[in-house]
Design a protein around this motif. Structure first.
Motif, PDB file in Angstrom:
ATOM      1  N   GLN A   1      29.452 -27.453 -44.875  1.00  0.00           N
ATOM      2  CA  GLN A   1      29.153 -26.214 -45.068  1.00  0.00           C
ATOM      3  C   GLN A   1      30.062 -24.873 -44.332  1.00  0.00           C
ATOM      4  N   GLU A   2      29.683 -24.975 -42.568  1.00  0.00           N
ATOM      5  CA  GLU A   2      30.665 -24.518 -41.737  1.00  0.00           C
ATOM      6  C   GLU A   2      31.976 -24.157 -41.873  1.00  0.00           C
ATOM      7  N   ARG A   3      32.113 -25.132 -42.080  1.00  0.00           N
ATOM      8  CA  ARG A   3      33.753 -25.378 -42.738  1.00  0.00           C
ATOM      9  C   ARG A   3      34.460 -24.698 -44.131  1.00  0.00           C
ATOM     10  N   TYR A   4      33.571 -25.075 -44.888  1.00  0.00           N
ATOM     11  CA  TYR A   4      34.299 -24.462 -46.321  1.00  0.00           C
ATOM     12  C   TYR A   4      34.148 -23.116 -45.868  1.00  0.00           C
ATOM     13  N   ARG A   5      32.850 -22.262 -45.141  1.00  0.00           N
ATOM     14  CA  ARG A   5      32.678 -21.547 -45.603  1.00  0.00           C
ATOM     15  C   ARG A   5      33.701 -20.018 -44.887  1.00  0.00           C
ATOM     16  N   ARG A   6      34.624 -21.592 -43.619  1.00  0.00           N
ATOM     17  CA  ARG A   6      35.805 -20.816 -42.870  1.00  0.00           C
ATOM     18  C   ARG A   6      37.062 -20.140 -43.131  1.00  0.00           C
ATOM     19  N   ASP A   7      36.888 -21.665 -44.483  1.00  0.00           N
ATOM     20  CA  ASP A   7      38.489 -21.617 -44.910  1.00  0.00           C
ATOM     21  C   ASP A   7      38.574 -20.715 -45.829  1.00  0.00           C
ATOM     22  N   GLN A   8      37.279 -20.565 -47.096  1.00  0.00           N
ATOM     23  CA  GLN A   8      37.946 -19.356 -47.493  1.00  0.00           C
ATOM     24  C   GLN A   8      37.232 -18.149 -47.367  1.00  0.00           C
ATOM     25  N   SER A   9      37.450 -17.903 -45.885  1.00  0.00           N
ATOM     26  CA  SER A   9      36.622 -16.793 -45.217  1.00  0.00           C
ATOM     27  C   SER A   9      38.600 -15.608 -45.039  1.00  0.00           C
ATOM     28  N   LEU A  10      39.465 -16.940 -44.775  1.00  0.00           N
ATOM     29  CA  LEU A  10      40.342 -16.546 -45.036  1.00  0.00           C
ATOM     30  C   LEU A  10      40.838 -16.150 -45.888  1.00  0.00           C
ATOM     31  N   HIS A  11      40.767 -16.151 -46.879  1.00  0.00           N
ATOM     32  CA  HIS A  11      41.536 -16.102 -48.115  1.00  0.00           C
ATOM     33  C   HIS A  11      40.791 -14.475 -49.015  1.00  0.00           C
ATOM     34  N   ASN A  12      39.627 -14.020 -47.972  1.00  0.00           N
ATOM     35  CA  ASN A  12      39.382 -12.790 -48.578  1.00  0.00           C
ATOM     36  C   ASN A  12      39.855 -11.809 -47.794  1.00  0.00           C
ATOM     37  N   ILE A  13      39.518 -10.563 -49.024  1.00  0.00           N
ATOM     38  CA  ILE A  13      40.309  -9.636 -48.090  1.00  0.00           C
ATOM     39  C   ILE A  13      38.922  -8.818 -47.263  1.00  0.00           C
ATOM     40  N   ASN A  14      37.901  -8.774 -47.785  1.00  0.00           N
ATOM     41  CA  ASN A  14      36.682  -7.755 -47.774  1.00  0.00           C
ATOM     42  C   ASN A  14      35.255  -8.732 -47.150  1.00  0.00           C
ATOM     43  N   ASP A  15      34.596  -8.657 -46.392  1.00  0.00           N
ATOM     44  CA  ASP A  15      33.947 -10.205 -45.823  1.00  0.00           C
ATOM     45  C   ASP A  15      32.805  -9.138 -46.208  1.00  0.00           C
ATOM     46  N   ASP A  16      32.597  -7.920 -46.740  1.00  0.00           N
ATOM     47  CA  ASP A  16      31.262  -6.728 -46.566  1.00  0.00           C
ATOM     48  C   ASP A  16      30.104  -8.221 -47.152  1.00  0.00           C
ATOM     49  N   MET A  17      29.130  -8.042 -47.173  1.00  0.00           N
ATOM     50  CA  MET A  17      28.284  -8.672 -47.665  1.00  0.00           C
ATOM     51  C   MET A  17      27.837  -8.116 -49.229  1.00  0.00           C
ATOM     52  N   PHE A  18      28.072  -8.253 -49.860  1.00  0.00           N
ATOM     53  CA  PHE A  18      27.115  -7.093 -51.405  1.00  0.00           C
ATOM     54  C   PHE A  18      25.840  -7.521 -51.802  1.00  0.00           C
ATOM     55  N   LEU A  19      25.132  -6.403 -51.018  1.00  0.00           N
ATOM     56  CA  LEU A  19      23.837  -5.950 -51.281  1.00  0.00           C
ATOM     57  C   LEU A  19      23.361  -5.236 -53.153  1.00  0.00           C
ATOM     58  N   PRO A  20      23.832  -5.945 -53.952  1.00  0.00           N
ATOM     59  CA  PRO A  20      22.992  -4.734 -55.535  1.00  0.00           C
ATOM     60  C   PRO A  20      21.988  -4.387 -54.952  1.00  0.00           C
ATOM     61  N   PHE A  21      20.586  -5.047 -54.952  1.00  0.00           N
ATOM     62  CA  PHE A  21      19.737  -4.594 -54.861  1.00  0.00           C
ATOM     63  C   PHE A  21      18.294  -4.224 -53.862  1.00  0.00           C
ATOM     64  N   SER A  22      19.127  -3.598 -52.919  1.00  0.00           N
ATOM     65  CA  SER A  22      19.035  -3.408 -51.865  1.00  0.00           C
ATOM     66  C   SER A  22      19.434  -1.848 -51.550  1.00  0.00           C
ATOM     67  N   SER A  23      19.079  -1.341 -50.790  1.00  0.00           N
ATOM     68  CA  SER A  23      19.369   0.772 -49.813  1.00  0.00           C
ATOM     69  C   SER A  23      19.641   0.247 -48.151  1.00  0.00           C
ATOM     70  N   TYR A  24      20.650  -0.695 -49.045  1.00  0.00           N
ATOM     71  CA  TYR A  24      21.945  -0.726 -47.928  1.00  0.00           C
ATOM     72  C   TYR A  24      22.934   0.528 -47.673  1.00  0.00           C
ATOM     73  N   HIS A  25      23.335  -0.018 -48.846  1.00  0.00           N
ATOM     74  CA  HIS A  25      24.769   1.481 -49.398  1.00  0.00           C
ATOM     75  C   HIS A  25      24.312   2.824 -49.886  1.00  0.00           C
ATOM     76  N   LYS A  26      22.736   3.199 -49.826  1.00  0.00           N
ATOM     77  CA  LYS A  26      22.301   4.145 -50.295  1.00  0.00           C
ATOM     78  C   LYS A  26      22.440   5.477 -49.741  1.00  0.00           C
ATOM     79  N   ASN A  27      22.363   5.334 -48.189  1.00  0.00           N
ATOM     80  CA  ASN A  27      22.744   6.245 -47.207  1.00  0.00           C
ATOM     81  C   ASN A  27      24.053   7.059 -47.291  1.00  0.00           C
TER      82      ASN A  27
END
Length: 356
Positions: A269-295
């Motif tokens: 799973q860690e190898r698969y996650r590293r391989d997928q992270s090479l193709h990602n443009i944005n690595d920020d975690m998306f938290l739709p139901f939290s107040s992380y991006h509220k401020n």
């Protein structure tokens, strides 16, 4: 007169009888008067204490209220200043980003000159590479021709015995030909090939240096390997020694449970996650139901949120001045130095040793 004297003589007795007869009533009356007076005095003192306590509480509560009010005023003042500073910072960022985009990213004339310089540099590099490729090709052809000449010279030295003599013509100088073969001329110029005799080394010769360095066989006595002793085979149903040794020293063949590690799934799973992270443009975690991006405050772009209208792309250049859209009386002036990359323009490209 006698009666008066008799009454006066009995006055003390009557007085004592009256005193003892009305003593309890007078005592109760005196106690009631004292209790009433003392009650009035205590109630007056309590009222005095209540009035004093009320004054102290009033002063203390007014002091606490003033302190809380001062704190609220200070917090409101700081909040107002921070809102003002944020607004001014957003305005400065907006103006600076617009100026930077217009001057450095979408500058038509500068990009035109830059692309022209890049194209000229590419043409010069392409010509240099073509010349280098031609030179390498000539060198390879020259090396191949030299190699062929060396091979022909070697063949001519090997076949020197085929050279024609005065009595017998060679195979390359036939009398039936008008002109001799080119190999005949090459055989005349070549020298015969001589083979060197191999030098035989003496096996029993000992060098003095080897003797002093203690590297020869005669420097120290060495015991030679003795031949194996012929042993008799043991009697009985014993297996062959080769089969036993093969069984003992055979390679390990672990099972799948032993061969695979315990954390194989997590590692995969860690190898698969590293391989997928090479193709990602944005690595920020998306938290739709939290107040992380509220401020986080959204910063709109100048093109979409400007109250002076959008810039006309295509037919109007960014460097044109439009005084009607100026915020202030003067146009925006730069107070920061330019980028180092653009300051090197005209000094990084050269053509035939001349700076463009």
């Amino acid at each position: 007169m006698a009666t008066l004297a008799r009454l006066r003589s009995r006055l003390d007795v009557v007085r004592n009888l009256y005193y003892y007869k009305n003593r309890k009533k007078e005592t109760d009356a005196a106690i009631k008067i004292q209790s009433w007076f003392r009650g009035c005095e205590v109630r007056a003192y309590i009222r005095y204490l209540n009035r004093i306590v009320t004054t102290i509480q009033k002063c203390w509560r007014s002091y606490l209220s003033r302190q809380h009010y001062h704190l609220m005023v200070k917090v409101a003042y700081c909040t107002m200043k921070m809102n003002l500073y944020n607004t001014m910072a957003v305005r400065i960022q907006k103006l600076w980003r617009g100026y930077r985009i217009r001057k450095y990213c979408f500058n038509y004339y500068y990009l035109k000159e830059y692309l022209k310089a890049v194209s000229e540099t590419n043409d010069a590099i392409r010509e240099a590479l073509d010349e280098f490729a031609e030179m390498k090709e000539r060198e390879e052809k020259k090396a191949s021709l030299e190699k062929e000449e060396k091979e022909k010279d070697y063949q001519a030295r090997k076949m020197h015995y085929l050279l024609s003599t005065k009595q017998i013509p060679g195979i390359y100088n036939s009398p039936f030909r008008d002109e001799p073969d080119p190999w005949e001329l090459r055989l005349q110029k070549a020298k015969p090939l001589t083979h060197r005799r191999p030098t035989v080394k003496q096996q029993n010769s000992v060098n003095l240096n080897d003797w002093l360095a203690c590297t020869s066989a005669r420097s120290f006595p060495r015991s030679e390997i003795l031949p194996p002793i012929d042993r008799k085979k043991y009697k009985g149903p014993f297996r062959d020694i080769n089969e036993v040794l093969q069984q003992r020293y055979k390679p390990l063949e672990p099972t799948l449970r032993v061969a695979e590690p315990i954390y194989e799934l997590k590692e995969a799973q860690e190898r698969y996650r590293r391989d997928q992270s090479l193709h990602n443009i944005n690595d920020d975690m998306f938290l739709p139901f939290s107040s992380y991006h509220k401020n986080e405050k959204y910063i709109p772009s100048v093109h979409s949120s400007s109250k002076y209208g959008a810039q006309s792309y295509g037919y109007q250049h960014f460097r044109d001045e439009n005084p009607k859209k100026w915020i202030d009386v003067k146009n925006f002036q730069t107070v920061l130095p330019s980028f180092d990359l653009f300051s090197k323009y005209g000094k990084t490209y050269s053509k035939a040793g001349q700076i463009l």
